[in-house]
Write a protein that holds these residues in place. Structure first.
Motif, PDB file in Angstrom:
ATOM      1  N   ARG A   1      10.441  17.034  -8.922  1.00 13.78           N
ATOM      2  CA  ARG A   1       9.988  15.630  -9.036  1.00 13.78           C
ATOM      3  C   ARG A   1      11.165  14.664  -8.965  1.00 13.78           C
ATOM      4  N   LEU A   2      12.245  15.024  -9.659  1.00 14.80           N
ATOM      5  CA  LEU A   2      13.422  14.157  -9.695  1.00 14.80           C
ATOM      6  C   LEU A   2      14.040  14.015  -8.308  1.00 14.80           C
ATOM      7  N   LEU A   3      14.165  15.143  -7.598  1.00 20.59           N
ATOM      8  CA  LEU A   3      14.759  15.093  -6.260  1.00 20.59           C
ATOM      9  C   LEU A   3      13.845  14.358  -5.278  1.00 20.59           C
ATOM     10  N   LEU A   4      12.548  14.599  -5.378  1.00 15.94           N
ATOM     11  CA  LEU A   4      11.633  13.905  -4.472  1.00 15.94           C
ATOM     12  C   LEU A   4      11.752  12.396  -4.682  1.00 15.94           C
ATOM     13  N   LYS A   5      11.930  12.001  -5.950  1.00 17.20           N
ATOM     14  CA  LYS A   5      11.984  10.573  -6.269  1.00 17.20           C
ATOM     15  C   LYS A   5      13.347   9.965  -5.883  1.00 17.20           C
ATOM     16  N   ASP A   6      14.414  10.508  -6.449  1.00 16.40           N
ATOM     17  CA  ASP A   6      15.714   9.846  -6.307  1.00 16.40           C
ATOM     18  C   ASP A   6      16.460  10.224  -5.038  1.00 16.40           C
ATOM     19  N   TYR A   7      16.136  11.382  -4.486  1.00 19.38           N
ATOM     20  CA  TYR A   7      16.876  11.837  -3.305  1.00 19.38           C
ATOM     21  C   TYR A   7      16.082  11.587  -2.018  1.00 19.38           C
ATOM     22  N   ALA A   8      14.808  11.963  -2.040  1.00 18.47           N
ATOM     23  CA  ALA A   8      13.997  11.819  -0.821  1.00 18.47           C
ATOM     24  C   ALA A   8      13.344  10.445  -0.716  1.00 18.47           C
ATOM     25  N   GLY A   9      13.300   9.697  -1.838  1.00 13.75           N
ATOM     26  CA  GLY A   9      12.729   8.352  -1.776  1.00 13.75           C
ATOM     27  C   GLY A   9      11.227   8.293  -1.989  1.00 13.75           C
ATOM     28  N   ARG A  10      10.655   9.269  -2.691  1.00 12.91           N
ATOM     29  CA  ARG A  10       9.224   9.239  -2.964  1.00 12.91           C
ATOM     30  C   ARG A  10       8.944   8.425  -4.233  1.00 12.91           C
ATOM     31  N   PRO A  11       7.736   7.914  -4.410  1.00 14.41           N
ATOM     32  CA  PRO A  11       6.631   7.995  -3.461  1.00 14.41           C
ATOM     33  C   PRO A  11       6.908   7.162  -2.209  1.00 14.41           C
ATOM     34  N   THR A  12       6.484   7.677  -1.064  1.00 13.35           N
ATOM     35  CA  THR A  12       6.546   6.859   0.148  1.00 13.35           C
ATOM     36  C   THR A  12       5.409   5.839   0.074  1.00 13.35           C
ATOM     37  N   PRO A  13       5.641   4.636   0.584  1.00 14.91           N
ATOM     38  CA  PRO A  13       4.600   3.600   0.451  1.00 14.91           C
ATOM     39  C   PRO A  13       3.305   3.937   1.204  1.00 14.91           C
ATOM     40  N   LEU A  14       2.206   3.389   0.684  1.00 16.78           N
ATOM     41  CA  LEU A  14       0.956   3.350   1.449  1.00 16.78           C
ATOM     42  C   LEU A  14       0.811   1.888   1.854  1.00 16.78           C
ATOM     43  N   TYR A  15       0.904   1.644   3.136  1.00 16.92           N
ATOM     44  CA  TYR A  15       1.029   0.275   3.642  1.00 16.92           C
ATOM     45  C   TYR A  15      -0.220  -0.122   4.416  1.00 16.92           C
ATOM     46  N   ARG A  16      -0.839  -1.236   4.037  1.00 20.34           N
ATOM     47  CA  ARG A  16      -1.998  -1.724   4.793  1.00 20.34           C
ATOM     48  C   ARG A  16      -1.503  -2.570   5.953  1.00 20.34           C
ATOM     49  N   SER A  17      -1.790  -2.142   7.159  1.00 21.66           N
ATOM     50  CA  SER A  17      -1.407  -2.924   8.324  1.00 21.66           C
ATOM     51  C   SER A  17      -2.477  -3.966   8.587  1.00 21.66           C
ATOM     52  N   ALA A  18      -2.117  -5.235   8.325  1.00 20.43           N
ATOM     53  CA  ALA A  18      -3.090  -6.315   8.518  1.00 20.43           C
ATOM     54  C   ALA A  18      -3.440  -6.457   9.997  1.00 20.43           C
ATOM     55  N   ARG A  19      -2.448  -6.286  10.837  1.00 17.56           N
ATOM     56  CA  ARG A  19      -2.714  -6.525  12.264  1.00 17.56           C
ATOM     57  C   ARG A  19      -3.526  -5.392  12.898  1.00 17.56           C
ATOM     58  N   LEU A  20      -3.205  -4.147  12.560  1.00 14.24           N
ATOM     59  CA  LEU A  20      -4.044  -3.045  13.074  1.00 14.24           C
ATOM     60  C   LEU A  20      -5.452  -3.154  12.519  1.00 14.24           C
ATOM     61  N   SER A  21      -5.554  -3.533  11.233  1.00 10.14           N
ATOM     62  CA  SER A  21      -6.877  -3.683  10.622  1.00 10.14           C
ATOM     63  C   SER A  21      -7.695  -4.724  11.376  1.00 10.14           C
ATOM     64  N   GLY A  22      -7.031  -5.809  11.756  1.00 11.56           N
ATOM     65  CA  GLY A  22      -7.700  -6.863  12.521  1.00 11.56           C
ATOM     66  C   GLY A  22      -8.115  -6.366  13.899  1.00 11.56           C
ATOM     67  N   LEU A  23      -7.218  -5.668  14.528  1.00  5.57           N
ATOM     68  CA  LEU A  23      -7.443  -5.177  15.887  1.00  5.57           C
ATOM     69  C   LEU A  23      -8.648  -4.230  15.958  1.00  5.57           C
ATOM     70  N   TYR A  24      -8.768  -3.374  14.950  1.00  3.58           N
ATOM     71  CA  TYR A  24      -9.848  -2.377  14.966  1.00  3.58           C
ATOM     72  C   TYR A  24     -11.016  -2.774  14.062  1.00  3.58           C
TER      73      TYR A  24
END
Ligand SMILES: *Cc1c(COP(=O)(O)O)cnc(C)c1O
Length: 395
Positions: free
Chosen positions: A48-71
């Motif tokens: 858990r520590l390595l995933l967080k501090d070394y790998a950069g987790r959690p990776t974001p969950l990002y809502r794409s406003a423009r793709l959402s609009g497009l589809y």
């Protein structure tokens, strides 16, 4: 329905450990130990520590406003491209290096095709100060110079393999030979949910962090943990397995795996295993496999090196057969188009592999209130040379 592996390493008729007898002691040790190690508190704390501090987790969950609009729906990207080394592969190599240490191993081997798994392995070996040997077909060594240089800079020994077609399959044979000769001090890090039991299950569990995060991230964004769709690309199947894992028993969540159909499923240049394959044994497990009438493996093709694989993990073969996961495919052109689209809608250059998942957005009719998650398995820096060849045709 139970989608987990059974005691003997099978998912229905798929999986198992079809290995040379000489390799049995290594596999037996891993099989007896991996679940105990994964459940151990000190292992989990360090992971858990390595995933967080070394790998950069959690990776974001990002809502794409423009793709959402497009589809005209709600599209989220799970940003594995932001993980250290630029893809989900680090989740697995961090986990396996910690397992190797607990098994008392001091030397790591891996095989790599495009070099991405080799880099993720060399990275964690540098982190832990372990000796690292990466087998790579001679042809791939020539084609993937930037990754070869990365591995060398990280201190790995890259061994070019001159047998067979001098590509991934031959590198795998060489890694297996090495492991048989060095059973005591060496751990073999396999890079996807393929290979003999327990690798498919072990790698799935290590990648399951992707869907574990998705659940609380979706809850934050939408008020519920379950999306309507999860879409992921499949080479061997590890990013898909990780993003599906915590939703396998939620039948309302539609799970969509996207293979590479190259120049078209009927073109003879494709990697769409589920369409073109039938059951056979590859790399130690029984799974769907592209093969000719004599059972010889057919060379796959995709513009994306990470999807260019003639088989698929055995769990996916079972998920396909039971219908729990829908398998679709995208061509080179469809993936390129989707990659250029995301670059211009969101300022994100996706890996060519991930672009195959994005391409599926054009093939599904979504409802306005659907919640759709695309697993963006990696970033496209490594693919720039390919993208530049097509810049004029797609912009
Ligand atoms: C290696 C790779 C893949 C394919 O591997 P899976 O095991 O199917 O996930 C997909 N995307 C990226 C970015 C990769 O590097």
């Amino acid at each position: 329905m139970n989608f987990n592996v059974d005691e003997s390493g099978f998912y229905g008729e798929f999986g198992g450990a079809f290995i040379p007898e000489m390799m049995y002691p290594n596999i037996k040790e891993l099989r007896e130990q991996y679940l105990k190690i994964l459940a151990d508190k000190s292992f989990q704390d360090e992971l858990r520590l390595l995933l967080k501090d070394y790998a950069g987790r959690p990776t974001p969950l990002y809502r794409s406003a423009r793709l959402s609009g497009l589809y005209n729906t709600n599209i989220f990207l799970k940003r594995e491209d932001l993980a250290h080394t630029g893809a989900h592969k680090i989740n697995n190599t961090i986990g396996q290096i910690l397992i190797a240490q607990r098994l008392g191993k001091t030397r790591i081997i891996a095989e790599t095709g495009a070099g991405q798994h080799g880099v993720a392995t060399a990275t964690v070996c540098a982190l832990k100060g372990l000796k690292c040997v990466v087998y790579m077909g001679k042809l791939d060594v020539e084609r993937q110079q930037p990754n070869v240089l990365r591995m060398k800079m990280l201190g790995a020994e890259v061994v070019p393999v001159y047998s067979g077609n001098m590509t991934l399959k031959d590198a795998t044979n060489e890694a297996i030979r090495d492991w048989i000769n060095n059973p005591v001090d060496t751990h073999y890090i396999i890079g996807s949910v393929v290979g003999p039991h327990p690798y498919p299950d072990m790698v799935t569990r290590l990648q399951a962090v992707i869907s574990e995060e998705m659940k609380w991230q979706l809850k934050e964004h939408t008020g519920k943990e379950e999306p309507d769709y999860i879409i992921a690309c499949v080479g061997g199947g590890s990013n898909a397995a990780g993003s599906f894992y915590h939703y396998l028993d939620k039948p309302k969540v539609k799970l969509i795996a996207v293979e590479a159909s190259g120049k078209g499923v009927d073109s003879g240049e494709s990697a769409a295993t589920m369409v073109l394959g039938r059951p056979g044994v590859l790399h130690g497990s029984r799974t769907m496999l592209m093969q000719d009438e004599d059972g010889q493996v057919i060379e796959p093709y995709s513009i994306s090196a990470g999807l260019d694989y003639p088989g698929i993990g055995p769990m996916h073969s079972f998920l396909f057969k039971t219908g729990r996961v829908i398998f679709d495919h995208a061509t080179d052109d469809e993936a390129l188009k989707a990659a250029f689209q995301l670059t211009r809608t969101d300022g994100i250059i996706p890996a060519l592999e991930s672009a195959h998942a994005l391409a599926l957005l054009n093939k599904i009719k979504f409802k306005p209130d659907d919640v759709v998650v695309v697993n963006l398995s990696g970033r496209g820096d490594k693919d720039l040379a390919t993208y530049m060849k097509y810049l004029d045709s797609f912009i």
